[in-house]
Design a protein around this motif. Structure first.
Motif, short mmCIF file in Angstrom:
data_model
loop_
_atom_site.label_atom_id
_atom_site.label_comp_id
_atom_site.label_asym_id
_atom_site.label_seq_id
_atom_site.Cartn_x
_atom_site.Cartn_y
_atom_site.Cartn_z
N UNK A 240 -9.33 4.22 -2.13
CA UNK A 240 -8.70 4.53 -0.85
C UNK A 240 -9.38 5.73 -0.21
N UNK A 241 -9.61 5.66 1.08
CA UNK A 241 -10.25 6.76 1.77
C UNK A 241 -9.52 8.08 1.54
N UNK A 242 -10.28 9.14 1.26
CA UNK A 242 -9.70 10.46 1.00
C UNK A 242 -9.24 11.11 2.30
N UNK A 243 -8.35 12.11 2.21
CA UNK A 243 -7.92 12.83 3.42
C UNK A 243 -9.11 13.39 4.21
N UNK A 244 -10.15 13.78 3.48
CA UNK A 244 -11.39 14.23 4.11
C UNK A 244 -12.55 13.57 3.37
N UNK A 245 -13.37 12.84 4.09
CA UNK A 245 -14.48 12.13 3.45
C UNK A 245 -15.41 13.10 2.75
N UNK B 209 -6.62 6.88 3.48
CA UNK B 209 -5.74 5.82 3.06
C UNK B 209 -6.28 4.42 3.23
N UNK B 210 -7.46 4.25 3.80
CA UNK B 210 -8.00 2.91 4.04
C UNK B 210 -8.57 2.34 2.74
N UNK B 211 -8.30 1.06 2.49
CA UNK B 211 -8.88 0.39 1.32
C UNK B 211 -10.35 0.11 1.59
N UNK B 212 -11.22 0.83 0.91
CA UNK B 212 -12.65 0.67 1.13
C UNK B 212 -13.34 -0.02 -0.05
N UNK B 213 -12.61 -0.28 -1.11
CA UNK B 213 -13.18 -0.96 -2.26
C UNK B 213 -12.21 -0.93 -3.43
N UNK B 214 -12.66 -1.46 -4.55
CA UNK B 214 -11.87 -1.35 -5.77
C UNK B 214 -12.80 -1.32 -6.98
N UNK B 215 -12.27 -0.84 -8.09
CA UNK B 215 -13.00 -0.75 -9.35
C UNK B 215 -12.22 -1.51 -10.40
N UNK B 216 -12.92 -2.33 -11.18
CA UNK B 216 -12.32 -3.01 -12.33
C UNK B 216 -12.90 -2.42 -13.62
N UNK B 217 -12.02 -2.14 -14.56
CA UNK B 217 -12.43 -1.71 -15.90
C UNK B 217 -11.81 -2.66 -16.91
N UNK C 34 10.91 -8.09 10.33
CA UNK C 34 10.73 -9.41 9.74
C UNK C 34 9.28 -9.88 9.83
N UNK C 35 8.53 -9.38 10.79
CA UNK C 35 7.16 -9.84 10.99
C UNK C 35 6.22 -8.64 11.09
N UNK C 36 4.99 -8.84 10.62
CA UNK C 36 3.91 -7.90 10.91
C UNK C 36 3.71 -6.75 9.97
N UNK C 37 4.67 -6.44 9.09
CA UNK C 37 4.51 -5.28 8.23
C UNK C 37 3.69 -5.58 6.99
N UNK C 38 2.90 -4.61 6.54
CA UNK C 38 2.18 -4.72 5.26
C UNK C 38 1.76 -3.33 4.86
N UNK C 39 1.45 -3.15 3.56
CA UNK C 39 1.08 -1.85 3.01
C UNK C 39 2.09 -0.77 3.39
N UNK C 40 3.37 -1.14 3.31
CA UNK C 40 4.43 -0.17 3.56
C UNK C 40 4.83 -0.02 5.02
N UNK D 162 -2.07 0.83 -5.55
CA UNK D 162 -3.17 1.69 -5.99
C UNK D 162 -3.76 1.23 -7.32
N UNK D 163 -2.99 0.43 -8.08
CA UNK D 163 -3.45 0.06 -9.42
C UNK D 163 -2.79 -1.25 -9.84
N UNK D 164 -3.55 -2.06 -10.57
CA UNK D 164 -3.03 -3.30 -11.15
C UNK D 164 -3.42 -3.34 -12.61
#
Length: 395
Positions: A309-314, A345-353, A138-144, A210-212
């Protein structure tokens, strides 16, 4: 703003244009907002004295996240701090059981649900709904996190027992037979003025957005209007001041069900930074300062936001070089980076087109092209690899 994440960072950008200074309560000096704001208090959002230092002398206190204990906010309100949204509203974004019960009282469309205090409650609920179920903390969950789509009753029982053993309040919900996920983003001022952006489609992967796509394609005018009106009604009924995101399921039979609420700028609204008349960050500031709200209409027929989103290997290629190649290939990409280190998997930014003015939302090929460009740009920034195999150094 309590919390020093990317939402506070982008709110600070909007504050500059309004001649405002955004003080940030950040956990560390390296937090995304602490890197850019000139007025930073270092402390925990669970520390009353840190909250008092952040609130001292401010016109309004608002939030980058919903995790501040409401009993501490009640103390600040009693001491004369203008907390927006107020604790009585914020609690509905903190506790899914509180939110579900209140929405049920208001007659809002929601999935069937039940509180779980014992694994036997899972059996009773499964028998009642007669279909697959979802187990949630009920509390604390986000991003799945804190959400399990149980494959069968045994997994649902085991998951509920594990959550309960961890001391978390638990609920179960029917798994919705849905077409897709939508988000209705609205804003409300203390004066009672409301504004709604176009309803958007959100695309999730592993519980993370991942997309809007804004506006949501293939959405009837009646259903879009119903979603916007639902968002505005809930903002008023719950006493929200600021931005409210109402995450929705569009069901296969053409209905709407409320999934989650967020009382702050939201990932589903990042497209507004470049694609709407007023960004969600400026609008949130307008609302909490009780300015008249800004126009919310779209600038282009479609805008697509893709999370980086951060890649499995930078990648070995530095982000600066990745930006260089992205802008050379897709010069109209609008990039927003958060000042975060890269990890999987970390959100490090976003791109708008933004789609060209020649197109139309009902043109599937046009929308697909904008989506492909946005997701290709975000993948390149994440992985340093073009999804179409293009080699910037090749012939």
């Amino acid at each position: 703003m309590i919390g020093g994440g990317q939402l506070a960072r982008m709110t600070h950008q909007a504050a500059i244009a309004l001649g405002q200074t955004l003080r940030v309560l950040a956990a560390t000096p390296g937090d995304p907002a602490a890197q850019v704001s000139p007025d930073v208090v270092i402390g925990a959002h669970t520390d009353l004295e840190a909250l008092r230092r952040a609130a001292a002398g401010t016109a309004a206190l608002t939030f980058d996240h919903e995790h501040v204990p409401t009993d501490l906010l009640d103390i600040l309100v009693a001491e004369g701090v203008n907390v927006a949204p107020a604790p009585q509203a914020l609690m509905h974004a903190q506790d899914k059981l509180v939110m579900r019960r209140r929405l049920e009282e208001l007659g809002a469309p929601i999935p069937r649900f039940a509180e779980v205090t014992d694994p036997a409650d899972v059996d009773a609920f499964a028998a009642r709904v007669g279909g697959p179920i979802v187990v949630k903390t009920a509390r604390g969950g986000y991003d799945g996190r804190g959400v399990t789509l149980a494959k069968d009753l045994a997994e649902a029982r085991e998951t509920a027992q594990r959550y309960l053993a961890d001391g978390a309040p638990v609920l179960v919900e029917e798994r919705v037979d849905m077409r897709r996920e939508l988000s209705a983003l609205v804003a409300r001022s203390p004066f009672g003025q409301g504004a709604a952006w176009p309803v958007v489609q959100t695309v999730q992967r592993d519980g993370i957005c991942v997309e809007v796509i804004a506006p949501a394609p293939d959405l009837t005018g009646d259903l879009a209007a119903a979603a916007e009106q639902l968002g505005l009604r809930l903002a008023g009924e719950l006493g929200v001041v600021g931005v409210l995101a109402v995450e929705l399921f569009e069901t296969t039979d053409g209905g709407l069900l409320v999934n989650e609420l967020a009382m702050r700028p939201h990932n589903s609204g990042h497209w507004t930074m470049d694609g709407a008349g007023t960004s969600q960050f400026e609008q949130h500031l307008r609302a909490v300062l009780d300015y008249p709200l800004g126009t919310t209409g779209p600038i282009a027929p479609v805008t697509v936001m893709a999370n980086v989103l951060g890649a499995p290997q930078a990648p070995t290629m530095a982000m600066d070089e990745r930006l260089h190649h992205l802008f050379a290939r897709i010069p109209d990409a609008k990039v927003h980076l958060y000042g975060k280190s890269e990890r999987p998997g970390r959100k490090i930014g976003h791109v708008n087109i933004l789609g060209g003015a020649h197109g139309a939302l009902d043109d599937e090929a046009y929308v697909a092209d904008v989506r492909e460009r946005a997701t290709r740009a975000a993948h390149w920034l994440s992985h340093g690899i073009w999804t179409d195999g293009w080699d910037p150094h090749g012939e």
